[in-house]
Structures are given as structure tokens and as C-alpha cells.
Design an enzyme around this catalytic site. Structure first.
Site, mmCIF file in Angstrom:
data_model
loop_
_atom_site.group_PDB
_atom_site.id
_atom_site.type_symbol
_atom_site.label_atom_id
_atom_site.label_comp_id
_atom_site.label_asym_id
_atom_site.label_seq_id
_atom_site.Cartn_x
_atom_site.Cartn_y
_atom_site.Cartn_z
ATOM 1 N N GLU A 1 5.376 8.569 20.094
ATOM 2 C CA GLU A 1 6.441 9.790 19.570
ATOM 3 C C GLU A 1 6.107 10.356 18.373
ATOM 4 O OE1 GLU A 1 9.292 12.100 21.155
ATOM 5 O OE2 GLU A 1 7.279 12.175 22.361
ATOM 6 N N TYR B 1 15.047 11.312 17.191
ATOM 7 C CA TYR B 1 13.433 9.967 17.558
ATOM 8 C C TYR B 1 12.429 9.730 16.728
ATOM 9 C CZ TYR B 1 11.801 6.954 20.345
ATOM 10 O OH TYR B 1 11.435 5.619 21.282
ATOM 11 N N SER C 1 6.628 3.614 18.739
ATOM 12 C CA SER C 1 6.231 5.232 19.717
ATOM 13 C C SER C 1 5.876 5.624 19.548
ATOM 14 C CB SER C 1 7.587 5.394 19.894
ATOM 15 O OG SER C 1 7.470 6.310 20.460
HETATM 16 O O1 F7E Z 1 9.717 13.444 28.782
HETATM 17 C C1 F7E Z 1 8.611 16.711 29.725
HETATM 18 C C2 F7E Z 1 9.131 17.147 28.220
HETATM 19 O O2 F7E Z 1 11.680 11.795 29.234
HETATM 20 C C3 F7E Z 1 8.220 13.741 29.329
HETATM 21 C C4 F7E Z 1 11.281 7.646 25.409
HETATM 22 O O3 F7E Z 1 10.740 6.347 26.290
HETATM 23 O O4 F7E Z 1 8.784 7.210 25.862
HETATM 24 C C5 F7E Z 1 9.505 8.366 25.843
HETATM 25 O O5 F7E Z 1 9.611 9.731 25.404
HETATM 26 C C6 F7E Z 1 7.796 14.703 29.312
HETATM 27 C C7 F7E Z 1 8.259 15.320 27.872
HETATM 28 O O6 F7E Z 1 9.737 11.255 27.580
HETATM 29 C C8 F7E Z 1 11.596 17.586 31.572
HETATM 30 O O7 F7E Z 1 9.519 17.571 27.473
HETATM 31 C C9 F7E Z 1 9.714 18.234 31.397
HETATM 32 O O8 F7E Z 1 7.044 15.973 26.828
HETATM 33 O O9 F7E Z 1 10.133 11.242 30.324
HETATM 34 P P1 F7E Z 1 9.825 11.996 28.721
HETATM 35 P P2 F7E Z 1 9.055 10.794 26.322
HETATM 36 O O10 F7E Z 1 9.766 12.711 25.338
HETATM 37 O O11 F7E Z 1 8.017 11.208 25.983
HETATM 38 C C10 F7E Z 1 8.062 7.424 24.296
HETATM 39 C C11 F7E Z 1 6.713 6.856 24.523
HETATM 40 C C12 F7E Z 1 9.655 6.661 23.704
HETATM 41 O O12 F7E Z 1 9.937 6.154 22.430
HETATM 42 C C13 F7E Z 1 10.711 7.340 24.507
HETATM 43 O O13 F7E Z 1 12.130 6.626 23.924
HETATM 44 O O14 F7E Z 1 7.943 15.238 30.374
HETATM 45 N N1 F7E Z 1 9.290 17.505 30.389
HETATM 46 N N2 F7E Z 1 11.144 18.051 32.238
HETATM 47 C C14 F7E Z 1 10.587 16.212 31.463
HETATM 48 N N3 F7E Z 1 11.877 15.453 30.046
HETATM 49 C C15 F7E Z 1 12.335 15.007 30.893
HETATM 50 N N4 F7E Z 1 13.002 13.784 30.137
HETATM 51 N N5 F7E Z 1 13.469 15.966 31.969
HETATM 52 C C16 F7E Z 1 12.284 17.082 32.592
HETATM 53 O O15 F7E Z 1 13.461 17.372 32.674
#
Ligand code: F7E
Length: 332
Positions: A129, A151, A127
Site C-alpha cells: 500500500e 493506512y 506493505s
Molecule cells: O481490498 C477492492 C478494494 O480490503 C482489495 C490489507 O491486508 O493488503 C490489504 O489491503 C481491493 C481494493 O485489501 C470491495 O477497493 C472491491 O482495491 O482486500 P482489501 P487492500 O486494501 O488491498 C495490503 C497489502 C495491506 O497491507 C492491507 O493491510 O478490493 N474492493 N470491493 C473491496 N475491498 C473490500 N475490502 N470490500 C469490498 O467490498
């Protein structure tokens, strides 16, 4: 007939990959949690339409014997290890189970392959990440890792396990360093789907606000349906290797919000509320992937870019919500 084994077949990527491999004539096997088989309506909605064409085994990423037996039984030609605790935010709440499940799960699958099917080609869902606090922009296969979440740490360990099985035991093992990839099948807790599903509810008068955390985080968002093709291509090469899969574009959460509300004809400022509980203890601020290596070696390129992706997700969620409000069932 080639046999493919997919862990996490009931997830977003697993479901697209299963369809794709069936289309290529593979016999497809999947591993799911026992609870999914007990309650298929709730857990297996993404693969409902192919259930009669695939074989599912119940097992747990925490149990080596359960994984060992499946691999011994199938002796697959290709294995796609997608299953994981993949919600970054939750990994802060339960570091221990995320790290245990993700690292041990990967180790168990690799070891089961080494013991039972050493010729099986292995794909690991690494990932973006892993880049965390990025050391260079855009990120490539050579960019050093600096994970910013349990993660991310678990994925770095999985990446190294995969590479080590390749180097130490000659297993054909590849790491796909996939940047964020989304679709109408994305889980509702991830930001893109949270936005598009809530916008659809607001549009139909079923919700009146959208609570979000950090709007300034930037991600390289692609379409999951494109990314699973890259997984397969990695395993069709002569040599096992690691690849960045991305779109080479970056957009903020704010841009996603603006566009999603725009498509629905709504003004986002009226509905979006910032809620600090959605901020993470350590944030990944900027991700953008350089997929030149995949383009050159795999002849892969993304077909869906940001604007089209947002539109696809909004349209699907609008249709879904309309169907629900009309009392019909509709799964994408
Ligand atoms: O967050 C911001 C949060 O949870 C994206 C997974 O598939 O991609 C994914 O990880 C961004 C972050 O995805 C909210 O802070 C703001 O900066 O959709 P996400 P992620 O963390 O980027 C990678 C490549 C993976 O491998 C992972 O498994 O959005 N954000 N407000 C928020 N995020 C969430 N979830 N909810 C909010 O309310």
C-alpha cells in the site's frame, strides 16, 4: 532456545508465524489486546490450537509502558511487529486512530527494543500500500512511495522508523514490503474472504447476493503461509535489509469473483451487486511486485499462485459453512 516475540499473534499472519516458529523450536511470546484474553473464543480462534504452547501478554499499541515492560521481561532474540489497524478502508473512516496506533505502535516497539534488547532482530510488516499511485510496474524495493490512504501513510512512516533505527542505532531491523496475502484465516472484511465466505453462503442457500465496490482494482495476491517464511528468512541473514514479497502476478477483483463463483458452480453475474459505499476515496488501482531480490538473497519463492489460492479459500469456506449448518464447530 531462541525467543520470538510477535505483536498481532492472533491475526492471520501471526497465527501462521507462531506455528512455524514453534516448529523450528522457538519459545514463542505474543502480545494481544486485553479484550482478546477476556473473550478467547471470539478473538483467539486462529491460535486456539497452539495456546498451550505459547505465552501471551495483554498490552496496547497505544501504551509505551505496556510494550516496554513486555520487551524488558522477555528480552527476545527476534521480534515480529505485525500488529496494526490493517483495514485500508477503515483508515479513511478513522484517520486519526489508524495513524496514531500504527505509527506510535511501531515507534514504541522499536524504542523498547533499543532500550531493553538491542541485539534483538526486528521485522516490520510494511506493505505494498506504500506504493499507492504506482511510479513503476512491477514494484521493487527501489520504487518510490506514493501512499493513497491513511493506512499507507502510516506504513511509510513505520518503514522509515525501521530504517532509521537500523541506521542510527545499529538495530538489526528489516522491512518486509508484503503484497496482499490471503488464506482461509483472512479477516472477513478483506475482499478475498468476503467473496469466498459469501459464495459459500450463497451455495448453501444462506445468502442471495454479494455487495462489492470496485471490481477493476488489481492486486498481487499470495498465500499468507508462504509470506511468513519470508519474514523469518529476513531475520536469518547476516545483514538487515528491506525486501519485496509478492508473486509477480496481478489479477483484478473481478477475476477473483469469477473464479470463486466458478469453483462453486455458480454464475457470479446473478449474485454480485455493485455498491458504491465500498468504493474508497482514493483507490490503489494496480499492484504487482517483483520479488527478485528475495528470490536471490533469501532463496524465497511463493508456492501458491492465484488459482490455487482462490480454490483453497473457497474449499475451506464451503467446509466451514457446511460444518456450521450441521451444528458443528470448525475453525481453520
Ligand atoms: O481490498 C477492492 C478494494 O480490503 C482489495 C490489507 O491486508 O493488503 C490489504 O489491503 C481491493 C481494493 O485489501 C470491495 O477497493 C472491491 O482495491 O482486500 P482489501 P487492500 O486494501 O488491498 C495490503 C497489502 C495491506 O497491507 C492491507 O493491510 O478490493 N474492493 N470491493 C473491496 N475491498 C473490500 N475490502 N470490500 C469490498 O467490498
Amino acid at each position: 532456545m531462541k525467543k520470538a516475540f510477535i505483536t498481532g499473534i492472533d491475526g492471520q499472519d501471526g497465527s501462521y508465524l507462531a506455528e512455524f516458529l514453534l516448529g523450528k523450536g522457538y519459545k514463542v511470546y505474543g502480545m494481544v489486546r486485553r479484550v482478546a484474553l477476556e473473550d478467547p473464543e471470539h478473538h483467539l480462534w486462529r491460535i486456539k490450537h497452539v495456546l498451550n504452547k505459547i505465552t501471551l501478554y495483554p498490552a496496547s499499541l497505544e501504551s509505551y509502558p505496556s510494550i516496554f515492560k513486555i520487551v524488558e521481561n522477555i528480552k527476545p532474540n527476534e521480534c515480529y511487529h505485525l500488529a496494526a489497524q490493517s483495514f485500508v478502508s477503515y483508515s479513511f473512516e478513522d484517520e486519526f486512530s489508524t495513524i496514531n496506533t500504527n505509527i506510535n505502535g511501531t515507534h514504541f516497539v522499536l524504542s523498547a527494543i533499543k532500550e531493553n534488547a538491542p541485539k534483538c532482530k526486528f521485522y516490520f510488516a510494511a506493505s505494498s500500500e506504500m506504493f499507492g499511485m504506482v511510479k513503476e510496474t512491477p514494484q521493487t524495493e527501489k520504487t518510490p512511495f506514493h501512499p493513497r490512504s491513511p493506512y499507507g501513510i502510516s506504513k511509510v512512516a513505520g518503514f522509515d522508523l525501521t530504517r532509521n533505527y537500523r541506521e542510527a542505532y545499529n538495530i538489526f531491523a528489516c522491512n518486509g514490503i508484503l503484497f496482499n496475502h490471503e488464506s482461509p484465516r483472512r479477516g472477513f472484511e478483506f475482499v478475498t474472504r468476503k467473496i469466498t465466505s459469501t459464495v459459500a453462503q450463497i451455495k448453501l442457500g444462506l445468502a442471495d447476493e454479494l455487495k462489492l465496490g470496485n471490481l477493476e482494482a488489481k492486486r498481487d495476491w499470495g498465500f499468507a503461509g508462504d509470506y511468513i517464511k519470508a519474514m523469518w528468512l529476513m531475520l536469518q541473514q547476516d545483514k538487515a535489509d528491506d525486501y519485496v514479497i509478492a508473486t509477480n502476478e496481478t489479477h483484478s477483483v473481478r477475476e477473483f469473483v469469477e473464479l470463486a463463483f466458478d469453483y462453486a458452480g455458480l454464475n457470479w453475474k446473478k449474485y454480485v451487486k455493485i455498491d458504491k459505499t465500498f468504493y474508497r476515496p482514493a483507490e490503489v488501482h494496480l499492484l504487482i511486485g517483483d520479488y527478485s531480490k528475495a528470490r536471490k538473497k533469501l532463496k524465497w519463492a511463493p508456492s501458491v499462485k492465484f488459482e490455487e489460492l482462490v480454490k483453497m479459500m473457497i474449499e475451506a469456506d464451503m467446509q466451514r459453512m457446511q460444518a456450521i449448518t450441521k451444528g458443528r464447530k470448525c475453525n481453520h
